[in-house]
Scaffold this active site. Structure first.
Site, PDB file in Angstrom:
ATOM      1  N   ASP A  46       0.698 -12.140   4.120  1.00  0.00           N
ATOM      2  CA  ASP A  46       1.274 -11.003   4.452  1.00  0.00           C
ATOM      3  C   ASP A  46       0.201  -9.928   3.435  1.00  0.00           C
ATOM      4  O   ASP A  46       0.404 -10.214   2.555  1.00  0.00           O
ATOM      5  CB  ASP A  46       2.383 -11.285   4.360  1.00  0.00           C
ATOM      6  CG  ASP A  46       2.986  -9.741   4.204  1.00  0.00           C
ATOM      7  OD1 ASP A  46       3.554  -9.277   5.591  1.00  0.00           O
ATOM      8  OD2 ASP A  46       3.013  -8.686   3.273  1.00  0.00           O
ATOM      9  N   HIS A 109       4.627   0.751   7.698  1.00  0.00           N
ATOM     10  CA  HIS A 109       4.694   0.250   6.163  1.00  0.00           C
ATOM     11  C   HIS A 109       6.214   0.855   5.998  1.00  0.00           C
ATOM     12  O   HIS A 109       7.231   0.377   5.284  1.00  0.00           O
ATOM     13  CB  HIS A 109       3.900   0.726   5.001  1.00  0.00           C
ATOM     14  CG  HIS A 109       3.885  -0.372   4.260  1.00  0.00           C
ATOM     15  ND1 HIS A 109       2.224  -0.850   3.549  1.00  0.00           N
ATOM     16  CD2 HIS A 109       4.848  -1.121   2.795  1.00  0.00           C
ATOM     17  CE1 HIS A 109       3.244  -1.192   2.438  1.00  0.00           C
ATOM     18  NE2 HIS A 109       3.890  -1.892   2.240  1.00  0.00           N
TER      19      HIS A 109
END
Ligand SMILES: NC(=O)c1ccc[n+]([C@@H]2O[C@H](COP(=O)([O-])OP(=O)(O)OC[C@H]3O[C@@H](n4cnc5c(N)ncnc54)[C@H](OP(=O)(O)O)[C@@H]3O)[C@@H](O)[C@H]2O)c1
Length: 282
Positions: A46, A109
């Protein structure tokens, strides 16, 4: 027992456990951390453009000798990259930094900026085969707006989540779309108070595991994807060694009592808007 996978709403299978590389410096440290993880069998990384270490992740993937399809890569677009006609070129730059021709899971995000138009470009990127799955991170106030405007419903939502803040309501809300939850700060960013909660010490003794392994196993059994950050090879081995035992329903119920609404990071809309003015380097 081997590691577990989550089936996303597009049918793809994602390794449930991964390595998070937030705050890991690009270059040698990111490469080493990813290579250590790969050696143990971890197959999910990630990262994010904002972490500024996608190049290291791409380099590790190349050096590992693993086939591209053996590794799951999640990365995230920053709000300065949101916009129709703006997001697709940003995705091309990500592909270059990661030295790959596709991203497994691409997230928005933050929930600020032109996220609706960015999503349109992400949907195009899926059609073009540049991205396999798309999702969101840190969406709260603008979640319903995104869901209403999304043709492809998010495959994943990544949020702060740990036993103090288990995200039960969000899990229920997202079930309708088959959207899985991904836990960030899964061990409270390493908070000793969370890690040393007496219930974890008791369960660690019961199962011959460590407190951190009990917490990570809790995430797995909640059905969340989890990718604790570590650059310490011993921690990495410990964190991944959670697939040979199972917490009982009673254990899970005891851990549920720790839910106290505590968040380590309060990301209000205003704060996210302030973040959004920072521009990560290409
Ligand atoms: N979407 C978002 O906005 C967002 C925000 C934050 C994080 N994330 C993602 O979530 C990932 C995880 O979050 P995080 O890194 O912030 O926090 P975390 O994984 O909860 O905690 C990381 C801290 O715990 C320590 N640690 C790891 N394993 C340990 C072990 N077995 N025993 C004791 N300490 C241990 C690490 O230190 P050592 O390195 O010394 O082991 C590090 O200080 C990130 O890397 C990132 O990929 C996403």
């Amino acid at each position: 027992m081997t590691q577990t996978y989550l089936t996303l709403n597009n049918g793809l299978k994602m390794p449930q456990f991964g390595l998070g590389v937030y705050l890991v410096p690009d270059g040698k440290e990111t490469i080493e951390a990813c290579l250590n993880a790969f050696k143990l069998g971890v197959r999910h990384i990630d990262t994010a453009h904002a972490y500024q270490n996608e190049r290291g992740v791409g380099e590790a993937l190349k050096q590992s000798g693993l086939k591209r399809e053996e590794v799951w890569i999640t990365t995230k677009l920053w709000p300065t990259e949101y916009g129709e006609g703006k997001t697709l070129p940003a995705i091309d730059k990500m592909l270059e930094r990661l030295q790959t021709d596709y991203i497994d899971l691409l997230l928005l995000h933050q929930q600020v900026g032109d996220y609706i138009d960015a999503w349109k470009d992400m949907e195009k990127a899926v059609k073009l085969g540049k991205v396999k799955s798309i999702g969101i991170s840190n969406f709260k106030e603008n979640l319903e707006d995104l869901l209403a405007n999304a043709t492809i419903k998010p495959a994943a939502i990544q949020v702060e989540c740990h036993p103090y803040f288990p995200q039960n309501e969000l899990k229920k809300r997202m079930a309708e779309f088959g959207t899985i939850l991904e836990s960030w700060y899964p061990i409270g960013h390493g908070d000793p108070k969370l890690i040393n909660e007496p219930v974890f010490t008791k369960l660690a003794q019961k199962y011959g595991k460590t407190n951190v392994q009990i917490i990570l196993r809790w995430h797995i059994q909640k059905g969340y994807s989890v990718f604790p950050k570590t650059t310490n090879p011993d921690h990495m081995r410990e964190n991944f060694d959670i697939f040979d035992f199972e917490l009982s329903a009673e254990d899970m119920a005891e851990i549920a009592k720790l839910n106290n609404g505590k968040r380590y990071f309060t990301d209000t809309l205003e704060q996210q808007q302030r973040f959004a003015s920072w521009k990560p380097e290409d």
